[in-house]
Design an enzyme around this catalytic site. Structure first.
Site, PDB file in Angstrom:
ATOM      1  N   ASP A  34       0.849  -1.195   0.000  1.00 35.31           N
ATOM      2  CA  ASP A  34       0.000   0.000   0.000  1.00 35.31           C
ATOM      3  C   ASP A  34       0.883   1.244   0.000  1.00 35.31           C
ATOM      4  O   ASP A  34       1.740   1.405   0.873  1.00 35.31           O
ATOM      5  CB  ASP A  34      -0.933  -0.005   1.215  1.00 35.31           C
ATOM      6  N   SER A  74      -7.205   4.131  -0.969  1.00 34.35           N
ATOM      7  CA  SER A  74      -6.970   2.684  -1.011  1.00 34.35           C
ATOM      8  C   SER A  74      -8.241   1.902  -1.324  1.00 34.35           C
ATOM      9  O   SER A  74      -8.169   0.791  -1.859  1.00 34.35           O
ATOM     10  CB  SER A  74      -6.383   2.201   0.317  1.00 34.35           C
ATOM     11  N   THR A 127      -8.090  -1.982   1.827  1.00 33.97           N
ATOM     12  CA  THR A 127      -7.527  -2.902   0.813  1.00 33.97           C
ATOM     13  C   THR A 127      -8.038  -4.335   0.966  1.00 33.97           C
ATOM     14  O   THR A 127      -8.625  -4.878   0.024  1.00 33.97           O
ATOM     15  CB  THR A 127      -5.986  -2.855   0.816  1.00 33.97           C
ATOM     16  N   GLU A 248      -1.324  -7.999   1.863  1.00 35.11           N
ATOM     17  CA  GLU A 248      -1.053  -6.559   1.826  1.00 35.11           C
ATOM     18  C   GLU A 248      -0.051  -6.123   2.886  1.00 35.11           C
ATOM     19  O   GLU A 248      -0.210  -6.444   4.076  1.00 35.11           O
ATOM     20  CB  GLU A 248      -2.343  -5.754   2.046  1.00 35.11           C
ATOM     21  N   ASP A 253       2.146   2.586   3.419  1.00 33.14           N
ATOM     22  CA  ASP A 253       1.305   3.776   3.236  1.00 33.14           C
ATOM     23  C   ASP A 253       1.283   4.659   4.487  1.00 33.14           C
ATOM     24  O   ASP A 253       1.388   5.883   4.393  1.00 33.14           O
ATOM     25  CB  ASP A 253      -0.114   3.309   2.895  1.00 33.14           C
ATOM     26  N   HIS A 257       2.392   8.536   4.870  1.00 34.39           N
ATOM     27  CA  HIS A 257       1.574   9.619   5.423  1.00 34.39           C
ATOM     28  C   HIS A 257       2.322  10.352   6.540  1.00 34.39           C
ATOM     29  O   HIS A 257       2.194  11.559   6.692  1.00 34.39           O
ATOM     30  CB  HIS A 257       0.264   9.065   6.000  1.00 34.39           C
ATOM     31  N   ASP A 295      -1.450   0.246  -4.789  1.00 30.60           N
ATOM     32  CA  ASP A 295      -2.722   0.889  -5.138  1.00 30.60           C
ATOM     33  C   ASP A 295      -2.506   2.350  -5.518  1.00 30.60           C
ATOM     34  O   ASP A 295      -3.307   2.960  -6.216  1.00 30.60           O
ATOM     35  CB  ASP A 295      -3.717   0.758  -3.988  1.00 30.60           C
ATOM     36  N   HIS A 296      -1.394   2.937  -5.037  1.00 30.52           N
ATOM     37  CA  HIS A 296      -1.037   4.343  -5.286  1.00 30.52           C
ATOM     38  C   HIS A 296       0.288   4.601  -4.593  1.00 30.52           C
ATOM     39  O   HIS A 296       0.770   3.742  -3.847  1.00 30.52           O
ATOM     40  CB  HIS A 296      -2.109   5.299  -4.718  1.00 30.52           C
TER      41      HIS A 296
END
Ligand SMILES: [Zn+2]
Length: 357
Positions: A34, A74, A127, A248, A253, A257, A295-296
């Protein structure tokens, strides 16, 4: 003439057998880092001795947009993988008009494959949820937990007891439902600690919730995503049926952040342990397709400093949110050659689903 026809027929038969065996894997392991943009993978390749990304034989890039935004979240990101359609940010495996489409995991279940989901977030987080649940908002984690009951999933490992257990019994559900008890009645063996999970060698379905919400950071845990992945693969590969497993690494992720380099490196190391477990199995098995993507991207992270030997690497972050930069796709095994070039996130979903139609 007859001789010629026999030869042609034999050749056609051999060709179709070769094509069939070459492109149709028995098992599929789909892994999501992620937020894991190319720079995160670069950090692993350039600085980690036990980096596993270089073991992949095929690579490509993916466009990550959602139905309503250049920059996806997500939920919409994983929806693209699970139902091969774009949806609005925040929605879990339904179209923007709330039409529900079956997920790749649900299709695999219908075809008699064994299935599993593993995440280092709560198992009800955006996710993993996209593979077995359909709700309007990723925030509905109490509802998402109920979807797991009838999902048919053989292995579910992650965090999230607060969403499964009622208040007063270790959870935070205020509807008095005990989803763990319901799943036990449905034949699941439940583990709330890694030791017992790892020792279990039976053939019941497995539900393992190892934290109230997300798992602890990799650096603070005494077990790895690789160990959880090995356990799941072990359970899913013991039958004649093939399996579909989603793994995952959720907190790459979260580190993005937080713009936190040390956190990011810990989660990348942890994700590498899972890559190792998966690739070791796929190499030995020979009939497993592994696809790894993100996912990004998160954090607009780039590497701005470092030495040739990999030491002294420094990350810089451009944002505390996601970005729309293309993310990598890595694949290995039969069928992997299709995941090259620039794909849409929905192309990856379409390809995964093509094996279960
Ligand atoms: Zn995020």
């Amino acid at each position: 003439m007859l001789k010629y026809s026999v030869r042609v027929l034999t050749a056609m038969l051999l060709f179709s057998v070769a094509v069939f065996c070459g492109d149709t894997p028995k098992n599929i392991i789909f892994m999501v880092g992620d937020g894991m943009g190319v720079h995160y993978v670069s950090a692993s390749v350039l600085t980690m001795e036990d980096d596993q990304f270089t073991r992949f034989t095929t690579s490509g890039l993916s466009v990550t947009c959602s139905a309503d935004a250049l920059i996806t979240d997500s939920a919409a990101g994983a929806t693209a993988f699970a139902i091969a359609k774009r949806t609005n940010n925040g929605m879990i495996s339904m179209l923007p008009d709330k039409t529900i489409l079956k997920t790749v995991l649900e299709l695999a279940e219908e075809k008699g494959y064994l299935t599993g989901v593993i995440s280092t977030s709560s198992i009800t987080h955006a996710t993993p949820a996209c593979f077995y649940a359909h709700v309007e908002s990723r925030k509905m984690e109490y509802e998402i937990a109920e979807f797991l009951v009838d999902s048919g999933v053989e292995v579910a490992i992650g965090g999230g007891t607060k969403f499964f257990l009622p208040e007063g019994k270790g959870g935070e559900r205020n509807d008095a439902k005990n989803i763990v008890a319901t799943m036990k009645e449905k034949g699941y063996e439940y583990f709330d600690n890694v030791k017992e999970l790892k020792e279990y060698s039976g053939d019941k379905k497995i539900l393992s919730l190892l934290a109230s919400n997300g798992l602890e950071k990799a650096h603070d845990r005494d077990y790895t995503l690789g160990e959880l992945s090995s356990k799941a693969i072990n359970r899913l590969s013991n039958g004649e049926n093939g399996f579909f497993l989603m793994i995952e690494g959720s907190q790459i992720d979260w580190a993005g952040h937080a713009n936190d380099q040390e956190y990011a490196m810990g989660e990348l190391e942890d994700f590498n342990t899972a890559l190792k477990a998966v690739l070791d199995f796929a190499e030995k098995d020979g009939n497993t397709l592994v696809i790894v993507t993100a996912d990004h991207e998160t954090g607009g992270m780039s590497i701005v400093e470092g030495n040739l030997d990999g030491s002294g690497m420094e990350m810089a972050f451009g944002t505390g949110h996601h970005t729309p930069v293309l993310v990598p796709i890595f694949s290995y095994g039969p069928g992997s050659e299709k995941m090259t070039g620039i794909k849409q996130n929905t192309d990856i979903g379409e390809y995964l689903r093509s094996f279960y139609k």
